[in-house]
Design an enzyme around this catalytic site. Structure first.
Site, PDB file in Angstrom:
ATOM      1  N   ASP A  66       0.848  -1.196   0.000  1.00 26.29           N
ATOM      2  CA  ASP A  66       0.000   0.000   0.000  1.00 26.29           C
ATOM      3  C   ASP A  66       0.887   1.251   0.000  1.00 26.29           C
ATOM      4  O   ASP A  66       1.788   1.375   0.835  1.00 26.29           O
ATOM      5  CB  ASP A  66      -0.877  -0.048   1.268  1.00 26.29           C
ATOM      6  CG  ASP A  66      -1.973   0.995   1.259  1.00 26.29           C
ATOM      7  OD1 ASP A  66      -2.399   1.414   0.163  1.00 26.29           O
ATOM      8  OD2 ASP A  66      -2.421   1.383   2.359  1.00 26.29           O
ATOM      9  N   HIS A  67       0.638   2.151  -0.910  1.00 22.19           N
ATOM     10  CA  HIS A  67       1.393   3.431  -0.992  1.00 22.19           C
ATOM     11  C   HIS A  67       2.908   3.240  -1.050  1.00 22.19           C
ATOM     12  O   HIS A  67       3.645   3.856  -0.258  1.00 22.19           O
ATOM     13  CB  HIS A  67       1.033   4.354   0.193  1.00 22.19           C
ATOM     14  CG  HIS A  67      -0.368   4.854   0.132  1.00 22.19           C
ATOM     15  ND1 HIS A  67      -0.766   5.884  -0.679  1.00 22.19           N
ATOM     16  CD2 HIS A  67      -1.493   4.427   0.763  1.00 22.19           C
ATOM     17  CE1 HIS A  67      -2.068   6.083  -0.542  1.00 22.19           C
ATOM     18  NE2 HIS A  67      -2.542   5.202   0.327  1.00 22.19           N
ATOM     19  N   ASP A 119       3.120   4.940  -5.446  1.00 28.51           N
ATOM     20  CA  ASP A 119       2.366   6.179  -5.237  1.00 28.51           C
ATOM     21  C   ASP A 119       3.203   7.386  -5.658  1.00 28.51           C
ATOM     22  O   ASP A 119       3.952   7.955  -4.874  1.00 28.51           O
ATOM     23  CB  ASP A 119       1.940   6.296  -3.764  1.00 28.51           C
ATOM     24  CG  ASP A 119       1.053   7.510  -3.533  1.00 28.51           C
ATOM     25  OD1 ASP A 119       0.864   8.298  -4.486  1.00 28.51           O
ATOM     26  OD2 ASP A 119       0.547   7.662  -2.408  1.00 28.51           O
ATOM     27  N   HIS A 126      -7.783  10.091   3.531  1.00 27.99           N
ATOM     28  CA  HIS A 126      -7.364   9.104   4.515  1.00 27.99           C
ATOM     29  C   HIS A 126      -7.729   9.546   5.938  1.00 27.99           C
ATOM     30  O   HIS A 126      -7.812  10.732   6.219  1.00 27.99           O
ATOM     31  CB  HIS A 126      -5.847   8.886   4.435  1.00 27.99           C
ATOM     32  CG  HIS A 126      -5.418   8.210   3.170  1.00 27.99           C
ATOM     33  ND1 HIS A 126      -4.749   8.851   2.162  1.00 27.99           N
ATOM     34  CD2 HIS A 126      -5.584   6.922   2.745  1.00 27.99           C
ATOM     35  CE1 HIS A 126      -4.504   8.000   1.175  1.00 27.99           C
ATOM     36  NE2 HIS A 126      -5.006   6.820   1.500  1.00 27.99           N
ATOM     37  N   HIS A 142      -9.117   4.957  -2.570  1.00 35.89           N
ATOM     38  CA  HIS A 142      -8.461   5.040  -1.258  1.00 35.89           C
ATOM     39  C   HIS A 142      -9.335   5.871  -0.315  1.00 35.89           C
ATOM     40  O   HIS A 142     -10.274   6.515  -0.742  1.00 35.89           O
ATOM     41  CB  HIS A 142      -7.087   5.722  -1.398  1.00 35.89           C
ATOM     42  CG  HIS A 142      -6.039   4.817  -1.961  1.00 35.89           C
ATOM     43  ND1 HIS A 142      -4.965   4.390  -1.220  1.00 35.89           N
ATOM     44  CD2 HIS A 142      -5.908   4.251  -3.177  1.00 35.89           C
ATOM     45  CE1 HIS A 142      -4.207   3.603  -1.971  1.00 35.89           C
ATOM     46  NE2 HIS A 142      -4.760   3.498  -3.168  1.00 35.89           N
ATOM     47  N   SER A 196     -12.970   4.421   4.198  1.00 31.02           N
ATOM     48  CA  SER A 196     -13.655   3.985   5.419  1.00 31.02           C
ATOM     49  C   SER A 196     -14.897   4.840   5.636  1.00 31.02           C
ATOM     50  O   SER A 196     -14.924   6.019   5.276  1.00 31.02           O
ATOM     51  CB  SER A 196     -12.727   4.121   6.632  1.00 31.02           C
ATOM     52  OG  SER A 196     -11.838   3.028   6.689  1.00 31.02           O
ATOM     53  N   ILE A 249      -9.681  -0.006   2.970  1.00 31.31           N
ATOM     54  CA  ILE A 249     -10.268   0.206   4.293  1.00 31.31           C
ATOM     55  C   ILE A 249      -9.221  -0.063   5.373  1.00 31.31           C
ATOM     56  O   ILE A 249      -8.712  -1.181   5.491  1.00 31.31           O
ATOM     57  CB  ILE A 249     -11.486  -0.734   4.496  1.00 31.31           C
ATOM     58  CG1 ILE A 249     -12.575  -0.397   3.466  1.00 31.31           C
ATOM     59  CG2 ILE A 249     -12.030  -0.613   5.925  1.00 31.31           C
ATOM     60  CD1 ILE A 249     -13.616  -1.464   3.303  1.00 31.31           C
ATOM     61  N   ASP A 250      -8.887   0.948   6.103  1.00 30.01           N
ATOM     62  CA  ASP A 250      -7.991   0.806   7.242  1.00 30.01           C
ATOM     63  C   ASP A 250      -8.603   1.435   8.500  1.00 30.01           C
ATOM     64  O   ASP A 250      -8.732   0.786   9.539  1.00 30.01           O
ATOM     65  CB  ASP A 250      -6.636   1.461   6.932  1.00 30.01           C
ATOM     66  CG  ASP A 250      -5.594   1.165   7.993  1.00 30.01           C
ATOM     67  OD1 ASP A 250      -5.890   0.376   8.919  1.00 30.01           O
ATOM     68  OD2 ASP A 250      -4.483   1.719   7.928  1.00 30.01           O
ATOM     69  N   SER A 251      -9.031   2.686   8.388  1.00 25.96           N
ATOM     70  CA  SER A 251      -9.522   3.397   9.579  1.00 25.96           C
ATOM     71  C   SER A 251     -10.665   2.652  10.269  1.00 25.96           C
ATOM     72  O   SER A 251     -10.717   2.595  11.515  1.00 25.96           O
ATOM     73  CB  SER A 251      -9.980   4.814   9.212  1.00 25.96           C
ATOM     74  OG  SER A 251      -8.886   5.564   8.756  1.00 25.96           O
TER      75      SER A 251
END
Ligand code: G3H
Ligand code: 13P
Ligand code: ZN
Length: 309
Positions: A82-83, A104, A180, A211, A214, A255-257
């Site tokens: 990721d990134h 990125d 983000h 991106h 969330s 999805i991370d947050s």
């Protein structure tokens, strides 16, 4: 089932009008929670590792745990950087067994973004690894990247054909208003679906990535605040907007947050209800279950990839 790259997965997602969840992983409980959730829904999966995650847990630990999760679940799983900040990080992940990388270059001028992305694509494709690139800039905060709202910019649709052709990238992350972190919109949430439509008109059949996707689910923010946390003003992308994007050209939703909220909320609740506990297996079981539940919710209610493994 071996680890796979994203090629077939995105083709099916594009044609089927659904998206694959790309969930960020940082430790064993997160990997287990995500993969168990996907197994219960029989869903294909992308596990993504940021530079910060590699720094925190070490590449080899994450890789071995993901291999274990694949053996345990028998699901098609993409292991994705990721990134990726530079060529060296992408190379290190490709050499270390990842099946997909993101380079990125979104902060670079157009020509430099193309040159860097092309270099990564050349190295990756020789090794059967797929590449995600980014055009346009999201606002928000990650471990290694902080972009203010003033420095963010929407993707310009008239650049995407030239970018995709000259780089040879396999998927493209675009900026249509997501950001983000847990604080995404000032005022009414708004996504530029007109940009997404124009991009997909110019790149028919080409997988688009979202991106900063969330939803910052309010019940988890409330849980955190109820048990001693302090997250005022959190706001995410409404789920109906994500469902709409998934039915269009968006094949990968990051999805991370929301995972962080679920993990933290369950931990806070556990400690509030069991102040005497000090065995990590007790509280981490709740955190892992929170991740599993969140992932099932996303797969069924947002991504639509249940039953597609
Ligand atoms: O978009 C980035 C992900 O949320 C990863 O964040 O760099 O803090 O690991 P991180
Ligand atoms: P969120 O912060 O909205 O979860 O976005 C995660 C992401 O884009 C990872 O690359
Ligand atoms: Zn991101």
């Amino acid at each position: 089932m071996p680890m796979v790259n994203s090629k077939e997965m995105f083709k099916k997602a594009y044609e089927g009008g659904y998206a694959i969840g790309a969930f960020n992983v940082n430790n064993m409980e997160i990997i287990q929670g995500i993969t168990e959730g996907a197994k219960l829904e029989n869903a294909p999966l992308i596990l993504q590792v940021s530079a910060g995650a590699r720094k925190y847990a070490k590449h080899v630990y994450l890789m071995k745990m993901i291999e274990a999760a694949i053996a345990d679940t028998d699901l098609p799983i993409v292991v994705h950087l990721d990134h990726g900040p530079d060529f060296e990080t992408c190379k290190s992940c490709i050499d270390g067994g990842f099946t997909s990388v993101m380079i990125d270059g979104s902060h670079l001028p157009f020509e430099e973004n193309i040159a860097l992305t092309r270099k990564v694509v050349d190295y990756a494709h020789e090794r059967n690894v797929t590449v995600e690139a980014e055009l346009g800039r999201l606002a928000g905060v990650e471990d290694d990247v902080k972009v203010s709202a003033e420095d963010s910019s929407y993707t310009q649709p008239d650049e995407v054909e030239e970018f995709a052709t000259r780089t040879g990238c396999d998927s493209l992350a675009i900026a249509i208003g997501t950001s983000h972190g847990a604080f995404k919109f000032k005022g009414e949430p708004k996504l530029r679906f007109d940009i997404l439509e124009e991009v997909s008109r110019r790149l028919p059949g080409f997988p688009i990535v979202l991106h900063g996707a969330s939803s910052v689910i309010p019940s988890y923010v409330e849980m955190i605040n109820q048990y001693g946390g302090n997250m005022p003003g959190a706001q995410g992308v409404p789920e109906e907007m994500l469902r709409r994007a998934a039915s269009m050209a968006v094949c990968k939703i990051n999805i991370d947050s929301d995972l962080r909220l679920a993990f933290t909320g369950e931990l806070r609740k556990h400690f509030a209800e069991h102040p005497d506990h000090f065995d990590p297996r007790q509280y981490l079981t709740d955190a892992r279950n929170g991740i599993r539940q969140m992932v099932r919710h996303k797969i069924v209610n947002v991504l639509g990839c249940n039953g597609k493994a």
